[in-house]
Design an enzyme around this catalytic site. Structure first.
Site, short mmCIF file in Angstrom:
data_model
loop_
_atom_site.label_atom_id
_atom_site.label_comp_id
_atom_site.label_asym_id
_atom_site.label_seq_id
_atom_site.Cartn_x
_atom_site.Cartn_y
_atom_site.Cartn_z
N SER A 73 0.84 -1.19 0.00
CA SER A 73 0.00 0.00 0.00
C SER A 73 0.88 1.26 0.00
O SER A 73 1.74 1.41 -0.86
CB SER A 73 -0.94 -0.05 1.20
OG SER A 73 -2.00 0.85 1.08
N ASP A 197 -5.76 -3.70 -2.65
CA ASP A 197 -4.86 -3.33 -1.56
C ASP A 197 -4.11 -4.53 -0.97
O ASP A 197 -4.72 -5.50 -0.50
CB ASP A 197 -5.71 -2.66 -0.48
CG ASP A 197 -4.91 -2.20 0.72
OD1 ASP A 197 -3.68 -2.13 0.63
OD2 ASP A 197 -5.53 -1.91 1.76
#
Length: 327
Positions: A73, A197
């Site tokens: 991320s 993600d």
């Protein structure tokens, strides 16, 4: 721009310049620093400013021993800038684009056709802006960047996947790693897969370093939450938002993974603190930055805390001859 804003911006840049000067004032040879081989960077949205402070200080002090960098991320985005020797791109983004209403749009929470995080705009600024991310340098460096993403399946639980900078498309991989469920409404299509993600399955990807064959003593983790933190189960309201958005049957495994996320994360933290002899740089207990923080004061404070933490890491491992940064 009014005078008050100009004065505030000058004050911010003066503090940043002072921090950089403190970093440059410490002269030392690379071989004097503690040997490490792999750097692991946690995600966390705006909490990533702590990573920026740590990595800025490392670069200023000539500390770059890495054979691999692993990030998820925001940690992947910041790691990319660091590996390309452009950490200033991440730093400047935190003090400009990320503080604007163009990136975080909380008003879109109840508008399912709109992103809460304008990730497409951010990556356009970061990767193809006035000073583009040096993708060619990332591909040719002897230190590959491993970008943690999550692969979505309709008929099976999502799984962690790592995209390597020398092989895969870097912009797509970075976008996928940062595509936070619900806050970014779409998956990222890449190579026939639907990606999202990396934190969904692997919020703190230090086990990838072990899988690559690195010994625990060769690993440095930079976290974005203080030591001792444990995540609580998502509230009823947050869970309701997830379930109302991912309400179709094909998302049932994703919903289950999101429900387990707090336990997955806490187990990784438990193991890191009690089962492994891996060095970790943690933010201090008074770290005030959260995933969606937009306070310039808190962001600057978090950056300073990262610079200080990097100095302490090098000081304690090299010895008293290496001074800690000034308070």
């Amino acid at each position: 721009m009014n005078k008050k804003t100009e004065s505030r911006d000058r004050g911010t840049m003066t503090l940043i310049s002072r921090l950089f000067s403190e970093c440059r004032s410490i002269k030392s040879r690379f071989l004097d620093f503690p040997p490490k081989k792999v750097l692991v960077l946690e995600g966390g949205g705006m909490r990533g400013i702590f990573l920026v402070g740590v990595l800025q200080a490392f670069l200023e002090r000539g500390y770059y021993p890495w054979r691999a960098i692993i990030g998820t991320s925001a940690g992947a985005l910041i790691g990319a800038a660091y590996a390309a020797r452009q950490i200033h791109l991440a730093r400047d983004a935190f003090f400009s684009e990320l503080l604007t209403g163009r990136f975080i749009r909380m008003s879109n929470i109840f508008r399912p056709e709109k992103h809460v995080l304008n990730l497409d705009w951010l990556l356009d600024q970061f990767i193809a802006g006035p000073e583009p991310l040096h993708v060619r340098r990332l591909r040719s460096t002897g230190c590959p960047l491993w970008i943690a993403v999550t692969r979505f399946y309709e008929d099976a639980p999502p799984e962690p996947v790592y995209l390597e900078s020398k092989i895969h498309d870097i912009p797509d991989a970075l976008k996928a790693s940062s595509a936070i469920p619900f806050l970014y409404r779409n998956f990222v299509s890449y190579g026939g897969d639907q990606l999202m993600d990396g934190s969904v399955c692997n919020p703190l990807p230090y086990k990838k370093a072990l899988e690559l064959g690195f010994a625990e003593k060769d690993i440095l983790v930079v976290a974005t939450r203080p030591r001792g933190y444990r995540k609580e189960r998502e509230s009823f309201w947050v869970k309701m938002l997830y379930e109302s958005y991912y309400k179709k049957d094909r998302y049932q495994h994703l919903i289950a993974a999101l429900d387990r996320h707090w336990g997955t994360y806490n187990q990784l933290l438990d193991d890191l603190e009690t089962q492994h002899r891996i060095d970790v740089i943690y933010p201090p207990s008074d770290f005030r930055v959260h995933r969606l923080t937009r306070s310039e004061e808190k962001i600057l404070e978090g950056f300073e805390q990262g610079v200080t933490a990097a100095g302490k890491f090098l000081h304690h491992r090299r010895g008293p001859d290496f001074p800690e940064p000034a308070a």
